[in-house]
Design a protein around this motif. Structure first.
Motif, PDB file in Angstrom:
ATOM      1  N   UNK A   1      37.274  -4.898 -12.053  1.00  0.00           N
ATOM      2  CA  UNK A   1      38.421  -5.453 -11.646  1.00  0.00           C
ATOM      3  C   UNK A   1      39.225  -5.979 -10.771  1.00  0.00           C
ATOM      4  N   UNK A   2      39.401  -7.159 -10.874  1.00  0.00           N
ATOM      5  CA  UNK A   2      40.581  -7.346  -9.810  1.00  0.00           C
ATOM      6  C   UNK A   2      41.561  -7.363  -9.809  1.00  0.00           C
ATOM      7  N   UNK A   3      42.887  -6.840  -8.847  1.00  0.00           N
ATOM      8  CA  UNK A   3      44.146  -7.067  -9.141  1.00  0.00           C
ATOM      9  C   UNK A   3      44.639  -7.805  -8.819  1.00  0.00           C
TER      10      UNK A   3
ATOM     11  N   UNK B   1      27.173  -2.191 -10.110  1.00  0.00           N
ATOM     12  CA  UNK B   1      26.334  -4.120  -9.086  1.00  0.00           C
ATOM     13  C   UNK B   1      26.383  -4.265  -9.898  1.00  0.00           C
ATOM     14  N   UNK B   2      25.854  -4.029 -11.003  1.00  0.00           N
ATOM     15  CA  UNK B   2      25.409  -5.504 -12.283  1.00  0.00           C
ATOM     16  C   UNK B   2      26.383  -5.725 -12.897  1.00  0.00           C
ATOM     17  N   UNK B   3      27.877  -4.692 -12.639  1.00  0.00           N
ATOM     18  CA  UNK B   3      29.359  -5.508 -13.016  1.00  0.00           C
ATOM     19  C   UNK B   3      29.709  -6.905 -11.999  1.00  0.00           C
ATOM     20  N   UNK B   4      29.707  -6.285 -10.801  1.00  0.00           N
ATOM     21  CA  UNK B   4      29.741  -7.417 -10.102  1.00  0.00           C
ATOM     22  C   UNK B   4      29.397  -8.570  -9.879  1.00  0.00           C
TER      23      UNK B   4
ATOM     24  N   UNK C   1      33.907 -15.690 -11.159  1.00  0.00           N
ATOM     25  CA  UNK C   1      34.858 -16.283 -10.543  1.00  0.00           C
ATOM     26  C   UNK C   1      34.328 -17.864  -9.494  1.00  0.00           C
ATOM     27  N   UNK C   2      33.150 -18.058  -9.669  1.00  0.00           N
ATOM     28  CA  UNK C   2      32.187 -18.674  -9.549  1.00  0.00           C
ATOM     29  C   UNK C   2      32.602 -20.302 -10.565  1.00  0.00           C
ATOM     30  N   UNK C   3      32.667 -19.637 -11.509  1.00  0.00           N
ATOM     31  CA  UNK C   3      33.697 -21.095 -12.332  1.00  0.00           C
ATOM     32  C   UNK C   3      34.817 -21.550 -12.424  1.00  0.00           C
ATOM     33  N   UNK C   4      35.445 -20.222 -11.445  1.00  0.00           N
ATOM     34  CA  UNK C   4      37.012 -20.798 -11.849  1.00  0.00           C
ATOM     35  C   UNK C   4      36.920 -21.409 -10.420  1.00  0.00           C
ATOM     36  N   UNK C   5      36.172 -21.050  -9.130  1.00  0.00           N
ATOM     37  CA  UNK C   5      36.105 -21.802  -7.778  1.00  0.00           C
ATOM     38  C   UNK C   5      35.691 -22.773  -7.997  1.00  0.00           C
ATOM     39  N   UNK C   6      34.827 -23.348  -8.757  1.00  0.00           N
ATOM     40  CA  UNK C   6      34.345 -24.275  -9.100  1.00  0.00           C
ATOM     41  C   UNK C   6      35.233 -25.199  -9.415  1.00  0.00           C
ATOM     42  N   UNK C   7      36.295 -24.978 -10.739  1.00  0.00           N
ATOM     43  CA  UNK C   7      37.363 -25.536 -11.514  1.00  0.00           C
ATOM     44  C   UNK C   7      38.321 -26.186 -10.246  1.00  0.00           C
ATOM     45  N   UNK C   8      38.491 -24.998  -9.664  1.00  0.00           N
ATOM     46  CA  UNK C   8      39.730 -25.303  -8.926  1.00  0.00           C
ATOM     47  C   UNK C   8      39.100 -26.310  -7.391  1.00  0.00           C
ATOM     48  N   UNK C   9      38.089 -25.253  -6.897  1.00  0.00           N
ATOM     49  CA  UNK C   9      37.666 -27.328  -5.794  1.00  0.00           C
ATOM     50  C   UNK C   9      36.977 -28.241  -6.372  1.00  0.00           C
TER      51      UNK C   9
ATOM     52  N   UNK D   1      35.100  -7.382 -15.447  1.00  0.00           N
ATOM     53  CA  UNK D   1      33.966  -7.040 -16.042  1.00  0.00           C
ATOM     54  C   UNK D   1      33.503  -5.946 -16.271  1.00  0.00           C
ATOM     55  N   UNK D   2      33.311  -5.191 -17.524  1.00  0.00           N
ATOM     56  CA  UNK D   2      32.010  -4.538 -18.072  1.00  0.00           C
ATOM     57  C   UNK D   2      30.642  -4.251 -18.218  1.00  0.00           C
TER      58      UNK D   2
END
Ligand SMILES: Cc1cc2nc3c(=O)[nH]c(=O)nc-3n(C[C@H](O)[C@H](O)[C@H](O)COP(=O)(O)OP(=O)(O)OC[C@H]3O[C@@H](n4cnc5c(N)ncnc54)[C@H](O)[C@@H]3O)c2cc1C
Lengths: 274, 794
Positions: B489-491, B558-561, B568-576, B625-626
């Motif tokens: 998890x990102x804090x 690694x898989x959780x990462x 994160x890609x979905x969010x970044x794409x949305x914001x960019x 993610x878990x």
């Protein structure tokens, strides 16, 4: 590894130690470095009700030139014996043997007096003292007496130092030019010897003593006698186990130890002659 | 960024070096009581009376309980657990924390004291008077198999189970019938006493509100312990919290469910007082399980060139007095590896488990696999002698895939090896060890009649790790799965928190996991915090053993990462305002392809996920993610070890002069940790070869229960090792990693004994029992000399 309860008395002089011994009798034990006594207490093989700590008696830690011999205070640590210049030049074997005791932490705690007084047949320094023909000073309620090393070790973990006495000094004759060798055979660097041999050869005279070949640190009389009557190294070494009663444990049975003593005496005499 | 694969000092070390870590024994709570164990001095006896009155009356003693009293208190819902009933008809005598009627090994608990201090508890335990009526003792595996005495008086045999693995009996029969060369050898795997730097210990603390208990235990397996304590005590899993604080080594010995753990939890719960205990070294020799304990018979069949055509193995395995958590399964873990790195057309394995009146056995570093590699690697040397070729040549002739690179290869023992490439690995070991020069030096010494004999020993091992595909465990009747759980998890601050189900006890998980995360997410390894070993923080996990942490738990991370990046890609794409497929992710930053100024660091994405002000429609806030990773296959690391010894013919002393190891554990995360694991592992195997071994007398007393007599080697006894590696990535996981925790131990005992036998081979010596103590070696030399003299005279 949890000792039984005991009282603790700290003393600052040999006289105070002897007074405390008089007061508490057989229930008391002197403690010098504690590196033989404390393990016994932790295994509950010894449960003295009073421990008299002599470890802080400052004036019994010294190594002095006393003319024909070197005088060593009973509370001198193995590490001091190992590194002392006077001993290195006058009795090099003793300094070397001290360097073979246990590991550095043991050598910084254990004392020469404790090692001799404990009389463990597996210890290094008692055999060295026997081979060197040294003696000790025992102080009791009636004063000091000198006990030759040859008369010191009387039984398993028993010495001629009486229970109301304290060992105060160890004396080793100077032997600057003598040939010597200490052969310690053990399985790990920090272990006691399975078998050990201390040998000194000086102007035709020989001192040979064995580690862990019987109930006490012991002189190899048969070897010494053979050498005195002109036997060669090989023939003398073959007598190494004569009169010995070596222990039986996981490091070897008596037959193996007898053989090992022969091999090590041969190596020691060869090295001491070289 | 590539952090993975570069040597990196461990995050864990400053706290260890400065003594800041808290081990169980360092943790104290007000009002705690110490347990003192009254232990049986007899290996097998009926308990006829237990008088606790004197002890109970001592100052500072709170209570004294006998086994019968504890049973009456209703503390136990079930006996101590065995999670691996290897056959349906396996015999499993009930085993309770405190014996009530009959004791079955020296050190078994017969009463428990609770006192204010540790000293008081031991003093009181000493005056509990127990009367015993001696029963016949089974002091060894041979006595269990061949003698009349039974270890449990209500059983009529000592046999616990028979387990066969013979995929094709006819083919095996045919291989031996038509063989040109056959070898039959018997080896004893002596019992080993695990000696982790930190002994075991427990502290059970009841919650002030009642009903909950927290157990601090020096354990490798807090998660497994929680399930098992619930099952054996009837306490609800929800009311139990298990914490493994700093744990100073385990080596398998802390992979169990022990009487002290159950006693502390149940008594703390019942009395509302904290209960603690720390074992002494000597207690550990009786009460904590031991390793190995097998008699092995291995037979090889080979054609005229020394090509193996069949391998047949039988084990008699010493369970000790009881089945502990995985006692019966340990020999089976090795069963699949008796064909080693070799192409063996026909294979058969059987194992008989026996009870003895000795401390139970269970997992110890390698668990079944060092035994297997020892037997096959010793036997290969015998085959080399028989065929008349060198030990390197016999191995090359038999390597799987001819020594070339392979992937996903099925072996005669029914496994599929993930990958291997054996020839270059052996080449590297021979080269680094200076093998040819060593052989020349050996020849010279022999020609000179030197009494200091040089010996060179090879071992080319393979091991099985990454325990384990859950279905494979099911097939072996094991009582749990083999997956591992991870949360990443990102804090809000942009730092990363990892929750690991793998529980370190010295390995360096925090460093390794940080490196995996750093590479994946493009963050600084120091910005990653790894949480673990507390079931309240990490509720899901299957812990650390069997070289599984990296190849199962590390892969889960690694898989959780990867899942974190996907979100994160979905969010970044949305914001960019771009299409997710048009984003590159590199070094922690999303960038729109072709628009270098449109970028977003993942930390900014994480903060956006936290505020949730502007997320794609329907997306959950937060970046976390878990993953529960169940590996599709095991992993099979391998390596080539070369030991060089000098044997003194006159004393029997063996000195290890040099040691070379080329290990292949697939891709490496932190080569520094790999090196440390290999160092320690090698020494542990060398220790079995030369120094260690629990020795018992006919009455079942251990003759060497303290570190005075049980010879754990120190750094002074081992030479500087020459280490190297080859890299053959695993196909069992996306990181291509295998595991290295046990590799050193699995390779080294055989290498050393092969070297000792090589040194003495001119005398006709072909075997040497372990530990090869000077007395043992000297006696073998005398016997060989006698044989040679007698043989010469005939
Ligand atoms: C891990 C370890 C390894 C060791 N390895 C070796 C080894 O390889 N070789 C070896 O020789 N030794 C070895 N030792 C023992 C060590 O050398 C001890 O220190 C030594 O034998 C005893 O000395 P001490 O000062 O510690 O005596 P203590 O333990 O304090 O006393 C030992 C005994 O002597 C008595 N005593 C002590 N001083 C006096 C005195 N002045 N007068 C009268 N009685 C006294 C005590 O009452 C006690 O009975 C080892 C010890 C340990 C713990």
């Amino acid at each position: 590894m949890i000792p039984a309860a005991f009282d603790y008395v700290e003393v600052d002089s040999a006289e105070a130690a002897i007074a405390a011994l008089g007061q508490h009798g057989d229930e008391a034990k002197l403690m010098a470095g504690g590196h033989s006594l404390l393990p016994l207490m932790k295994f509950r093989l010894a449960s003295p009700s009073v421990v008299i700590d002599i470890g802080r008696i400052a004036d019994l830690s010294y190594i002095n030139d006393a003319g024909d011999h070197v005088a060593i205070g009973a509370l001198t640590k193995h590490r001091a014996v190992e590194t002392n210049e006077l001993l290195k030049s006058q009795v090099p074997m003793l300094a070397h043997v001290a360097s073979q005791v246990g590991d550095p932490s043991v050598r910084h705690r254990g004392t020469i007096g404790g090692s001799i007084a404990h009389g463990d047949p597996a210890s290094d320094l008692p055999a060295a003292l026997l081979a060197l023909g040294g003696s000790v000073v025992a102080k009791g309620p009636n004063g000091d007496r000198v006990i030759p090393a040859a008369d010191l070790f009387t039984g398993f973990l028993e010495t001629a130092v009486a229970s109301d006495e304290m060992l105060t000094e160890i004396r080793v004759p100077k032997a600057a030019g003598a040939g010597w060798s200490y052969q310690k055979f053990n399985r790990r660097a920090q272990d006691w010897a399975s078998v050990g041999v201390a040998a000194v050869r000086n102007n035709g005279a020989s001192g040979v003593a064995l580690v862990n070949m019987g109930p006490t640190p012991v002189v190899a009389t048969a070897v010494q006698d053979a050498l005195a009557s002109g036997a060669d190294v090989e023939a003398a070494a073959a007598l190494a186990a004569d009169g010995m009663s070596p222990p039986d444990d996981l490091n070897g049975d008596p037959a193996y130890r007898a053989h090992l003593a022969q091999v090590l005496v041969k190596r020691a005499l060869t090295e001491a002659a070289a | 960024m590539t952090v993975m694969g570069t040597p990196r000092l461990r995050k864990e070390d400053p706290k260890l070096l400065t003594g800041e870590n808290k081990f169980v024994d360092d943790i104290h709570v007000p009002g705690e009581l110490w347990m003192g164990m009254v232990r049986s001095p007899m290996a097998h006896a009926r308990v006829t009376s237990v008088d606790t009155s004197v002890a109970a009356g001592m100052d500072g003693v709170h209570a004294v309980y006998t086994g019968a009293e504890l049973n009456d208190m209703g503390l136990w819902a079930a006996p101590l657990p065995c999670a691996w009933p290897v056959t349906d008809d396996m015999v499993n005598p009930p085993h309770y924390p405190v014996a009530a009627e009959e004791v079955h090994h020296v050190g078994e608990i017969v009463a428990v004291v609770l006192a204010d201090t540790r000293y008081g508890a031991v003093d009181a335990a000493e005056v509990v008077e127990v009367e015993y009526e001696p029963l016949p003792v089974v002091p060894s595996i041979a006595a269990a198999r061949d003698g009349d005495a039974v270890a449990h008086s209500d059983l009529d045999s000592n046999k616990a189970y028979h387990w066969p693995l013979i995929p094709d009996p006819d083919a095996l029969e045919a291989a031996f019938a038509s063989a040109t060369h056959t070898i039959k050898a018997e080896f004893e795997q002596q019992r080993l006493i695990p000696a982790a730097m930190e002994p075991r210990g427990v502290l059970a603390v009841p919650s002030p509100a009642g009903g909950d208990v927290t157990l601090y235990s020096a354990t490798q397996v807090p998660h497994i312990l929680k399930v098992m304590i619930a099952a054996t005590t009837g306490l609800s899993e929800s009311k139990l919290r298990i914490v493994a604080p700093a744990v100073g080594g385990g080596f398998g010995a802390k992979l169990n469910v022990n009487p002290d753990e159950l006693l502390s939890v149940t008594l703390a719960n019942k009395l509302g007082r904290a209960i603690r205990w720390t074992e002494t070294r000597s207690e550990a020799a009786f009460s904590t399980h031991q390793g190995r304990g097998q008699l092995q018979t291995i037979e090889l069949a080979a054609d005229g060139d020394g090509k193996l055509t069949g391998v047949r193995v039988h084990l008699d395995a010493d369970m000790g007095a009881y089945m502990m958590l995985i006692t019966p399964g340990v020999p089976l873990l090795g069963s699949f590896l008796y064909t080693g790195v070799y192409d063996v057309p026909a294979f058969g394995f059987t194992c008989d488990g026996y009870f003895t009146n000795l401390t139970p056995t269970d997992a110890y570093r390698g668990a079944g696999r060092p035994e297997a590699s020892y037997a096959i690697e010793r036997a290969m040397d015998l085959l080399a002698n028989e065929v008349g070729v060198g030990p390197d040549e016999i191995r090359r002739r038999n390597y799987l895939a001819g020594g070339g690179h392979f992937e996903n290869l099925e072996t005669a023992s029914t496994l599929v090896f993930d990958s291997g490439h054996y020839s270059p690995n052996l080449d590297a070991a021979l080269e680094l060890s200076g093998y040819d020069q060593l052989r020349a030096e050996q020849a010279k010494r022999r020609a000179d009649g030197d009494t200091k004999h040089l010996g060179i020993g090879l071992c080319t091992y393979v091991e099985i790790c990454g325990l384990a595909p859950s279905r494979a465990l099911g097939g072996l009747n094991y009582g749990a799965g083999g997956w591992e759980h991870a949360t990443v998890r990102f804090l809000p601050t942009g730092k990363v928190e990892v929750v690991s189900g793998s529980t370190p006890h010295g390995q360096g998980h925090e460093t390794a996991w940080s490196m995996i995360v750093a590479d994946k997410l493009g963050v600084d390894p120091d910005d990653v915090t790894v949480l673990h070993s507390d079931t309240a923080i990490s509720p899901l996990g299957l812990d650390t053993y069997g070289s599984r942490s990296l190849s199962v738990g590390g892969v889960a991370i690694a898989v959780a990462c990867d899942k974190v990046i996907d979100k994160a890609r979905e969010i970044a794409a949305h914001q960019l305002e771009a299409n997710p497929d048009d984003l590159d992710f590199e070094a922690g930053t999303f960038a729109v392809k072709g628009s270098p100024d449109k970028t977003m660091p993942i930390q900014a994405v994480a903060f956006g996920a936290f505020t949730a002000h502007d997320l794609p429609d329907g997306m959950e806030p937060n970046l976390q993610e878990q993953v529960t990773w169940d590996p599709p296959n095991f992993a099979f690391p391998f390596g080539s070890h070369v030991a060089v010894v000098e044997v003194d013919e006159e004393t029997g002393g063996v000195e290890l002069l040099d040691y070379t190891a080329i290990d292949d554990c697939g891709n490496q995360v932190n080569p520094l940790i790999v090196e440390g694991q290999v160092h320690g592992g090698i020494v542990q195997g060398v220790a079995q070869a030369l120094w260690e071994g629990a020795s018992y007398d006919a009455d079942g007393n251990c003759r060497n229960p303290s570190l005075l007599d049980y010879l754990v080697p120190s750094a002074a006894e081992v030479p500087n090792m020459k280490l190297g590696s080859t890299t053959t990535p695993s196909t069992s996981n996306p990181l291509g990693v295998k595991g290295v925790g046990e590799a050193g131990t699995i390779g080294s005992a055989a290498a050393v004994i092969n070297a000792v036998c090589d040194a003495l081979s001119p005398m006709g010596i072909t075997d040497m029992p372990m530990p090869a103590s000077p007395a043992t070696v000297w006696n073998a030399i005398q016997q060989a000399k006698n044989n040679n003299e007698n043989g010469g005279g005939q």
